[in-house]
Design a protein around this motif. Structure first.
Motif, mmCIF file in Angstrom:
data_model
loop_
_atom_site.group_PDB
_atom_site.id
_atom_site.type_symbol
_atom_site.label_atom_id
_atom_site.label_comp_id
_atom_site.label_asym_id
_atom_site.label_seq_id
_atom_site.Cartn_x
_atom_site.Cartn_y
_atom_site.Cartn_z
ATOM 1 N N GLY A 191 0.818 -1.207 0.000
ATOM 2 C CA GLY A 191 0.000 0.000 0.000
ATOM 3 C C GLY A 191 0.849 1.254 0.000
ATOM 4 O O GLY A 191 0.521 2.251 -0.651
ATOM 5 N N GLY A 192 1.969 1.218 0.723
ATOM 6 C CA GLY A 192 2.875 2.359 0.732
ATOM 7 C C GLY A 192 3.490 2.616 -0.633
ATOM 8 O O GLY A 192 3.665 3.768 -1.048
ATOM 9 N N ILE A 193 3.811 1.554 -1.367
ATOM 10 C CA ILE A 193 4.376 1.710 -2.710
ATOM 11 C C ILE A 193 3.390 2.434 -3.617
ATOM 12 O O ILE A 193 3.750 3.362 -4.349
ATOM 13 N N THR A 194 2.123 2.017 -3.580
ATOM 14 C CA THR A 194 1.112 2.676 -4.413
ATOM 15 C C THR A 194 0.974 4.145 -4.043
ATOM 16 O O THR A 194 0.901 5.011 -4.919
ATOM 17 N N ALA A 195 0.939 4.448 -2.751
ATOM 18 C CA ALA A 195 0.789 5.839 -2.312
ATOM 19 C C ALA A 195 1.966 6.695 -2.769
ATOM 20 O O ALA A 195 1.783 7.806 -3.291
ATOM 21 N N VAL A 196 3.179 6.202 -2.588
ATOM 22 C CA VAL A 196 4.358 6.981 -2.974
ATOM 23 C C VAL A 196 4.445 7.111 -4.493
ATOM 24 O O VAL A 196 4.770 8.183 -5.017
ATOM 25 N N ALA A 197 4.141 6.030 -5.222
ATOM 26 C CA ALA A 197 4.142 6.101 -6.687
ATOM 27 C C ALA A 197 3.149 7.157 -7.167
ATOM 28 O O ALA A 197 3.438 7.937 -8.086
ATOM 29 N N ASP A 198 1.989 7.215 -6.527
ATOM 30 C CA ASP A 198 0.992 8.233 -6.865
ATOM 31 C C ASP A 198 1.566 9.625 -6.634
ATOM 32 O O ASP A 198 1.376 10.537 -7.436
ATOM 33 N N GLY A 199 2.310 9.786 -5.557
ATOM 34 C CA GLY A 199 2.887 11.088 -5.225
ATOM 35 C C GLY A 199 4.008 11.526 -6.142
ATOM 36 O O GLY A 199 4.339 12.714 -6.187
ATOM 37 N N ALA A 225 5.848 14.405 -0.178
ATOM 38 C CA ALA A 225 6.454 14.178 1.138
ATOM 39 C C ALA A 225 5.524 13.469 2.127
ATOM 40 O O ALA A 225 5.951 12.519 2.801
ATOM 41 N N PRO A 226 4.240 13.870 2.247
ATOM 42 C CA PRO A 226 3.372 13.148 3.186
ATOM 43 C C PRO A 226 3.227 11.667 2.850
ATOM 44 O O PRO A 226 3.052 10.842 3.740
ATOM 45 N N LYS A 227 3.318 11.340 1.548
ATOM 46 C CA LYS A 227 3.157 9.935 1.156
ATOM 47 C C LYS A 227 4.411 9.124 1.446
ATOM 48 O O LYS A 227 4.357 7.894 1.462
ATOM 49 N N VAL A 228 5.510 9.802 1.679
ATOM 50 C CA VAL A 228 6.700 9.113 2.165
ATOM 51 C C VAL A 228 6.639 8.999 3.686
ATOM 52 O O VAL A 228 6.857 7.930 4.262
#
Length: 359
Positions: free
Chosen positions: A218-226, A286-289
Motif C-alpha cells: 500500500g505504501g508503494i502505491t501511495a508513494v508512486a501516486d505522489g 512528502a506526506p506519502k513518504v
C-alpha cells in the motif's frame, strides 16, 4: 518522459519522468474558456502540452521490462492494459476530475505513469532487502508482490468517476470485477487468490492516506501516486489571470527520478525550474513518504535547475518530518512538512473527543 534509453540496473536509476522539453501554448474553445469566464478571469488560457501516447508507451515499456521475470504479474498487466472495463474507468475518472473539477490527469496516463513508478519502487525495495508484507506474511512471493502492486496502483484512481469524495471506496468496488477476472486464471486456488486480492484492495483504499496504508504494498502505491507531480501531468489548461501557488507549482517540476539510494534503498530526486515546485513536493509527495511504511526506506531530495529562476533555494532534502533547505548563501533552514491532511484528521479526532487511549 526522457527520450534517452531506459537506464539499466547497474546505473542505479530505475525510472525517469522528464518533461523539461515540453511547451506552453495558447489554446481556445468554449470548453476551455468557460471555466475562466465563470471565475471572472480572461477567456484566454494556456496549456502545457505533453504527448499522451508517448508517455503511455514509455511507461508501458518500463513496466514490461520490470516484469520480464515475473510471469504472473506480467500476465496481469497485459490483461489489465487492454481490459475494456478498465479503459472506460480511466476515461470516466478523467472526465470527472479534469472536466468537472478542474484537476489534473487522473486517467489512463496517470495510471501508466504511476504503474511504472510503482514497479521501480518495488524492485529497489526488494534489492535493498525490504520484505513486502505479501512475502513477510508467507502468503506469496516477489511475483505476487509485483502483481498486487501493479493492479492496485493502476486501478487506484478509478473511483473518481463516481465522485472525488470517497473515491477510494468507490474505486475498490469498481475494481473488484476487473481484479477477479484477471486473477481467476492466474490463481486457481481461491484461498490464495483471496489473500493476494486483499493487498490489492488495500493499495486502492489507502493510496490517498485516508486512511494511511499499513502494508509495504500500500505504501508503494501511495508513494508512486505522489511521484506524478511534473508539469507534464498538467495536461490541462490554466486560466490566465488566476495564477496561484497551485498553477505555478504544477508547471514548476521538470523531472522526477527514482533510483537506488545512498543511505536507503530508494532515492527520489525532484528537479524544479521554479522554487514554487516545492509546494508540490511538500503537499503531495512528502506526506506519502512520511505517513507510509516506506518512511524508513526512501530518501527524498528536490533541487533547482541552474537555468531556472534566480536561485534562492538550491536543494531540499527530507529528514524525518522536516525539510532541510540549503540556501544559496550556504545557510541551512529546517521546516516541518505541512501535512494538511493529517492536521485535518487530528482536528476532527480532537473535536470528537477521541483520545489516543480509545480502543
Amino acid at each position: 518522459m526522457s527520450e534517452e534509453p531506459r537506464p539499466g540496473p547497474e546505473s542505479g536509476q530505475k525510472f525517469r519522468l522528464s518533461v523539461e522539453g515540453g511547451n506552453v501554448r495558447d489554446v481556445g474553445g468554449p470548453d476551455l474558456e468557460a471555466p475562466a469566464r465563470e471565475q471572472g478571469t480572461p477567456g484566454r488560457v494556456v496549456e502545457y502540452t505533453t504527448p499522451r501516447a508517448k508517455l503511455i508507451d514509455e511507461a508501458r515499456a518500463a513496466i514490461r521490462a520490470d516484469l520480464a521475470t515475473y510471469p504472473r504479474a506480467l500476465a496481469a498487466f497485459e490483461a489489465l492494459q487492454g481490459d475494456p472495463e478498465a479503459l472506460a474507468h480511466w476515461d470516466m475518472a478523467n472526465y470527472i476530475t479534469m472536466r468537472k473539477l478542474g484537476y489534473n490527469d487522473h486517467g489512463r496516463v496517470h495510471a501508466f505513469i504511476t504503474g511504472a513508478a510503482s514497479m521501480a519502487l518495488t524492485d529497489l525495495l526488494l534489492e535493498g532487502g525490504v520484505k513486502p508484507d505479501l512475502i513477510d506474511s508467507g502468503i506469496g512471493d516477489a511475483d505476487d508482490v509485483h502483481l498486487a502492486v501493479i493492479l492496485g496502483t493502476m486501478l487506484h484512481d478509478v473511483g473518481n468517476q463516481v465522485h472525488r469524495v470517497a473515491h477510494e471506496e468507490h474505486g475498490m468496488r469498481l475494481a473488484l470485477p476487473i481484479i477477479d477476472r484477471i486473477m481467476g486464471p492466474l490463481y486457481p486456488d481461491p484461498f490464495k487468490r483471496t489473500k493476494v486480492r486483499a493487498f490489492i484492495l488495500g493499495c486502492i483504499n489507502c493510496h490517498d492516506l485516508n486512511p494511511a496504508p499499513l502494508t509495504i504494498e500500500g505504501g508503494i502505491t501511495a508513494v508512486a501516486d505522489g511521484t506524478d507531480i511534473t508539469k507534464g501531468r498538467g495536461r490541462k489548461a490554466f486560466s490566465l489571470g488566476s495564477v496561484d501557488i497551485h498553477s505555478i507549482s504544477a508547471l514548476a517540476v521538470d523531472e522526477v527520478v527514482i533510483e537506488r539510494g545512498r543511505q536507503k534503498p530508494v532515492l527520489i530526486s525532484v528537479t524544479m525550474n521554479n522554487s514554487g515546485g516545492i509546494f508540490q513536493v511538500e503537499e503531495i509527495l512528502a506526506p506519502k513518504v512520511i505517513r507510509t511504511p516506506l518512511r524508513g526506506f526512501v530518501e527524498l531530495r528536490a533541487s533547482m535547475r541552474e537555468s531556472g529562476e534566480e536561485q534562492i533555494l538550491s536543494r531540499v532534502r527530507l529528514e524525518g518530518d522536516a525539510f532541510v533547505m540549503d540556501l544559496e548563501g550556504g545557510e541551512q533552514v529546517a521546516v516541518e512538512v505541512n501535512d494538511s491532511q493529517k492536521q485535518t484528521q487530528e482536528a476532527v479526532i480532537e473535536n470528537l473527543g477521541l483520545g489516543s487511549g480509545r480502543r
